[in-house]
Design a protein around this motif. Sequence first.
Motif, PDB file in Angstrom:
ATOM      1  N   SER A 105       0.925  -1.261   0.033  1.00 44.64           N
ATOM      2  CA  SER A 105       0.025   0.173  -0.005  1.00 44.64           C
ATOM      3  C   SER A 105       0.851   1.202  -0.057  1.00 44.64           C
ATOM      4  O   SER A 105       0.481   2.213  -0.713  1.00 44.64           O
ATOM      5  CB  SER A 105      -0.921  -0.016   1.239  1.00 44.64           C
ATOM      6  OG  SER A 105       0.047  -0.070   2.682  1.00 44.64           O
TER       7      SER A 105
ATOM      8  N   LYS B 139       0.328   4.433  -2.779  1.00 47.54           N
ATOM      9  CA  LYS B 139       0.225   5.775  -2.423  1.00 47.54           C
ATOM     10  C   LYS B 139       1.333   6.778  -2.738  1.00 47.54           C
ATOM     11  O   LYS B 139       1.081   7.962  -3.145  1.00 47.54           O
ATOM     12  CB  LYS B 139       0.156   5.681  -0.898  1.00 47.54           C
ATOM     13  CG  LYS B 139      -1.020   4.983  -0.184  1.00 47.54           C
ATOM     14  CD  LYS B 139      -1.198   5.093   1.371  1.00 47.54           C
ATOM     15  CE  LYS B 139      -2.370   4.378   1.816  1.00 47.54           C
ATOM     16  NZ  LYS B 139      -2.535   4.305   3.245  1.00 47.54           N
TER      17      LYS B 139
ATOM     18  N   LEU C 277      -9.361   4.628 -12.022  1.00 44.87           N
ATOM     19  CA  LEU C 277      -9.626   4.328 -10.709  1.00 44.87           C
ATOM     20  C   LEU C 277     -10.107   2.891 -10.495  1.00 44.87           C
ATOM     21  O   LEU C 277      -9.668   2.154  -9.434  1.00 44.87           O
ATOM     22  CB  LEU C 277     -10.760   5.184 -10.276  1.00 44.87           C
ATOM     23  CG  LEU C 277     -10.199   6.873 -10.010  1.00 44.87           C
ATOM     24  CD1 LEU C 277     -11.640   7.466  -9.499  1.00 44.87           C
ATOM     25  CD2 LEU C 277      -9.304   6.657  -9.141  1.00 44.87           C
ATOM     26  N   ALA C 278     -10.873   2.419 -11.416  1.00 45.53           N
ATOM     27  CA  ALA C 278     -11.217   0.901 -11.715  1.00 45.53           C
ATOM     28  C   ALA C 278      -9.968   0.177 -11.678  1.00 45.53           C
ATOM     29  O   ALA C 278     -10.003  -1.170 -10.972  1.00 45.53           O
ATOM     30  CB  ALA C 278     -12.180   0.893 -12.950  1.00 45.53           C
TER      31      ALA C 278
ATOM     32  N   LEU D 159      -7.048   0.812 -10.313  1.00 48.02           N
ATOM     33  CA  LEU D 159      -6.477   0.722  -9.315  1.00 48.02           C
ATOM     34  C   LEU D 159      -7.415  -0.325  -8.082  1.00 48.02           C
ATOM     35  O   LEU D 159      -6.710  -0.879  -7.337  1.00 48.02           O
ATOM     36  CB  LEU D 159      -6.333   2.114  -8.603  1.00 48.02           C
ATOM     37  CG  LEU D 159      -5.412   3.075  -9.216  1.00 48.02           C
ATOM     38  CD1 LEU D 159      -5.740   4.512  -8.644  1.00 48.02           C
ATOM     39  CD2 LEU D 159      -4.084   2.667  -8.778  1.00 48.02           C
ATOM     40  N   GLN D 160      -8.549  -0.143  -8.252  1.00 47.57           N
ATOM     41  CA  GLN D 160      -9.571  -0.933  -7.320  1.00 47.57           C
ATOM     42  C   GLN D 160      -9.066  -2.550  -7.452  1.00 47.57           C
ATOM     43  O   GLN D 160      -8.946  -3.276  -6.649  1.00 47.57           O
ATOM     44  CB  GLN D 160     -11.006  -0.782  -7.469  1.00 47.57           C
ATOM     45  CG  GLN D 160     -11.985  -1.490  -6.733  1.00 47.57           C
ATOM     46  CD  GLN D 160     -13.132  -1.033  -7.009  1.00 47.57           C
ATOM     47  OE1 GLN D 160     -13.557  -0.229  -7.749  1.00 47.57           O
ATOM     48  NE2 GLN D 160     -14.141  -2.040  -6.344  1.00 47.57           N
ATOM     49  N   TYR D 161      -8.703  -2.900  -8.617  1.00 50.70           N
ATOM     50  CA  TYR D 161      -8.628  -4.268  -8.954  1.00 50.70           C
ATOM     51  C   TYR D 161      -7.117  -4.632  -9.072  1.00 50.70           C
ATOM     52  O   TYR D 161      -6.780  -5.494  -9.587  1.00 50.70           O
ATOM     53  CB  TYR D 161      -9.237  -4.677 -10.273  1.00 50.70           C
ATOM     54  CG  TYR D 161     -10.811  -4.647  -9.937  1.00 50.70           C
ATOM     55  CD1 TYR D 161     -11.597  -5.625  -9.243  1.00 50.70           C
ATOM     56  CD2 TYR D 161     -11.392  -3.753 -10.604  1.00 50.70           C
ATOM     57  CE1 TYR D 161     -12.902  -5.588  -9.440  1.00 50.70           C
ATOM     58  CE2 TYR D 161     -12.803  -3.500 -10.673  1.00 50.70           C
ATOM     59  CZ  TYR D 161     -13.552  -4.679  -9.741  1.00 50.70           C
ATOM     60  OH  TYR D 161     -15.034  -4.434  -9.683  1.00 50.70           O
ATOM     61  N   ASN D 162      -6.287  -3.690  -8.531  1.00 51.89           N
ATOM     62  CA  ASN D 162      -4.895  -3.924  -8.515  1.00 51.89           C
ATOM     63  C   ASN D 162      -4.235  -4.322  -9.845  1.00 51.89           C
ATOM     64  O   ASN D 162      -3.161  -4.860 -10.084  1.00 51.89           O
ATOM     65  CB  ASN D 162      -4.644  -5.208  -7.584  1.00 51.89           C
ATOM     66  CG  ASN D 162      -4.883  -4.771  -6.216  1.00 51.89           C
ATOM     67  OD1 ASN D 162      -4.731  -3.731  -5.725  1.00 51.89           O
ATOM     68  ND2 ASN D 162      -5.506  -5.888  -5.392  1.00 51.89           N
TER      69      ASN D 162
ATOM     70  N   TYR E 250      -2.309  -2.845 -11.749  1.00 50.35           N
ATOM     71  CA  TYR E 250      -1.407  -1.452 -12.126  1.00 50.35           C
ATOM     72  C   TYR E 250      -0.728  -1.354 -13.462  1.00 50.35           C
ATOM     73  O   TYR E 250      -0.101  -0.426 -13.794  1.00 50.35           O
ATOM     74  CB  TYR E 250      -0.292  -1.452 -10.913  1.00 50.35           C
ATOM     75  CG  TYR E 250      -0.891  -1.543  -9.627  1.00 50.35           C
ATOM     76  CD1 TYR E 250      -1.822  -0.590  -8.942  1.00 50.35           C
ATOM     77  CD2 TYR E 250      -0.387  -2.428  -8.500  1.00 50.35           C
ATOM     78  CE1 TYR E 250      -2.350  -0.766  -7.936  1.00 50.35           C
ATOM     79  CE2 TYR E 250      -1.029  -2.582  -7.400  1.00 50.35           C
ATOM     80  CZ  TYR E 250      -1.897  -1.767  -7.103  1.00 50.35           C
ATOM     81  OH  TYR E 250      -2.573  -2.068  -5.684  1.00 50.35           O
TER      82      TYR E 250
END
Length: 204
Positions: A65, A69, A125-126, A128-131, A133
């Motif tokens: 995390s 960030k 953003l979607a 990011l939500q599901y990793n 990257y």
Amino acid sequence: MDQKVSDDLAHIRSMMERSSRFISLSGLSGVGAGIVGLVTGLIAMYFTNGKIQYVRSNHIQPYESYMVKFLILLGISALLLAISFGCFFTIRKSKKLGLQIWTATTKKILVQLAVPLMVGGIFVLALLQYNLYGLISGATLIFYGLALVNAEKYTYSDIKYLGFLEIILGVLSLFFIGKGLLFWTIGFGVLHIIYGVILYRKYQ
């Protein structure tokens, strides 16, 4: 007499060009944004060892995390700095040319830019939500390129070529997972600097 008519027509064309296109865009804005993109991209590559490994043995392997960030904060900082450079040099050029900044054309170009960028932001953003990257760099390049192509009709036509190159880089990035930061640095850093220099030499 013919020369006077020709001069009058040239003056009218110039006035129409100024009223229908946003010509206060400065090449130095591109150079400034490119330097920001290049520096932040190199910083991100340094802290991630130059690649994003988000898949390992067919399983999702997300970053810790703190790293996520850090990269998000770095990206936001790059965006704010790039916008600051753009505003500074654009305002300076507008004053030099004696042009108003906030016009109907300005509103139109902002709308044309905003729609693809907002959709792209939601898509990121979607991811990011599901990793996911490894797809973010490509997605940002593609949607940014689409925004530039979309806005071309209200500013210098040269901007569409930058947009097409950004899209191509973004698409390529999707097929080289783990190398996204390299493509991102080239797109938002190197290409912006080259485009900014060309724009400055051509119109200033």
